[in-house]
Enzyme design. Sequence first.
Site, PDB file in Angstrom:
ATOM      1  N   LYS A  38       0.843  -1.203   0.000  1.00  0.00           N
ATOM      2  CA  LYS A  38       0.000   0.000   0.000  1.00  0.00           C
ATOM      3  C   LYS A  38       0.877   1.251   0.000  1.00  0.00           C
ATOM      4  O   LYS A  38       2.090   1.182   0.190  1.00  0.00           O
ATOM      5  CB  LYS A  38      -0.921  -0.010   1.221  1.00  0.00           C
ATOM      6  CG  LYS A  38      -0.194   0.026   2.558  1.00  0.00           C
ATOM      7  CD  LYS A  38      -1.166  -0.053   3.717  1.00  0.00           C
ATOM      8  CE  LYS A  38      -0.415  -0.029   5.059  1.00  0.00           C
ATOM      9  NZ  LYS A  38      -1.334  -0.049   6.215  1.00  0.00           N
ATOM     10  N   TYR A 264      13.876  31.947   4.460  1.00  0.00           N
ATOM     11  CA  TYR A 264      12.678  32.699   4.825  1.00  0.00           C
ATOM     12  C   TYR A 264      12.665  33.056   6.312  1.00  0.00           C
ATOM     13  O   TYR A 264      13.081  32.260   7.169  1.00  0.00           O
ATOM     14  CB  TYR A 264      11.425  31.881   4.507  1.00  0.00           C
ATOM     15  CG  TYR A 264      11.102  31.798   3.027  1.00  0.00           C
ATOM     16  CD1 TYR A 264      10.958  32.950   2.259  1.00  0.00           C
ATOM     17  CD2 TYR A 264      10.935  30.561   2.409  1.00  0.00           C
ATOM     18  CE1 TYR A 264      10.666  32.869   0.909  1.00  0.00           C
ATOM     19  CE2 TYR A 264      10.632  30.471   1.058  1.00  0.00           C
ATOM     20  CZ  TYR A 264      10.497  31.640   0.317  1.00  0.00           C
ATOM     21  OH  TYR A 264      10.201  31.558  -1.026  1.00  0.00           O
TER      22      TYR A 264
END
EC number: 5.1.1.1
Length: 372
Positions: A38, A264
């Site tokens: 999965k 940033y």
Amino acid sequence: MPDIHETVLEIDLGALEHNYRYLRSRIRPATKFMAVVKASGYGSDAVAIARKLVSLGVDALAVAYASEGVALRKGGITLPILVLHPQEGNFEEIITHNLEPSLYSPRILKGFHEIARREGQKGYPVHLKFNTGLNRLGFWENDVRFIREEMGESEVLSVKGILSHLGASEDLDERDFTERQIAMFRRIVQEAEKALGPIPIKHLLNTSGILNYPEAQWDMVRSGIGIYGYGNDPRFDPELKPVVSLKTVISQLHRIEPGETVGYNRAFRAEGYKTTATLPLGHADGIGRHYGQGKAFVIVKGKRAPIIGNVCMDMLMIDVTEIDCKEGDEVILFGKGQSADEFASYAGTISYELLTGISPRVKRIYKDRNPG
């Protein structure tokens, strides 16, 4: 392997083979092995992983949702595929692609039974999931009578398997809890077979269950994280080989002066002369902001370099002041020198979350053998 010139997730199919054979060695020869692929094969490449496992002789595969099973079928996989968490809107698709649903509640059983009847099915294989303590999905122990009444004398469905899921099999301090789960599953199997007749496949154990509770292997075991190289326990890590490595390169070096900032919000401020390196990956690739601010390290030339400042969407910066490196050099986030478990721990999470969160835009490459 060619030199790395971009961010890549390297998938080592030889390591996958090693892990599969090791886990096989921990169970009886007659016990079936279901590999869980999965979430794109735990963040790698579900079709490539499945093809390799098929070549090794795995007995069955498991996915979470129908769409993942359909993708495997379109990739040429013909083995039995168990859908662990089927949804009502996908029942027809499950039948069309011959997937085996894990039915876990009265609503899901009734709904799938009705669709299978409408589709003219006879003896369609299903698995019944029971809740033994994880309290996530599953029928209750006293739902056996309801299941018998719902199925009645109908031959539309055939109960191929019965399963449950262990909640703490990796934690030996929770042995009493796990033993109670095993005992409850044993009772449920007995009650279900008394009501429904023989059920060919009983399966309970996950990776840690295989390693810690082999006496409860029944007819089949399921392994997810183990086949990708992680045993949830330092005792077993030396026996397993991580299948995926996340690698990138240094895009640019900057030499900055004391007091200058990086990234940033000026989140990193140099206390002295520093050399920083910018890498071409960020939180859009699965390396979230919680790895920044010096919490996590990457490997450059065999040495640890901290991630500094805020991780950007497509880039992150590291401090390489003490490392002799150049632009274009390889950088390892996890792989040789640092496991996914270790890297994930810097952010207080686990390898499962890190591995399955690597973005599809990161190029997948294959080490040693092409999956075909």
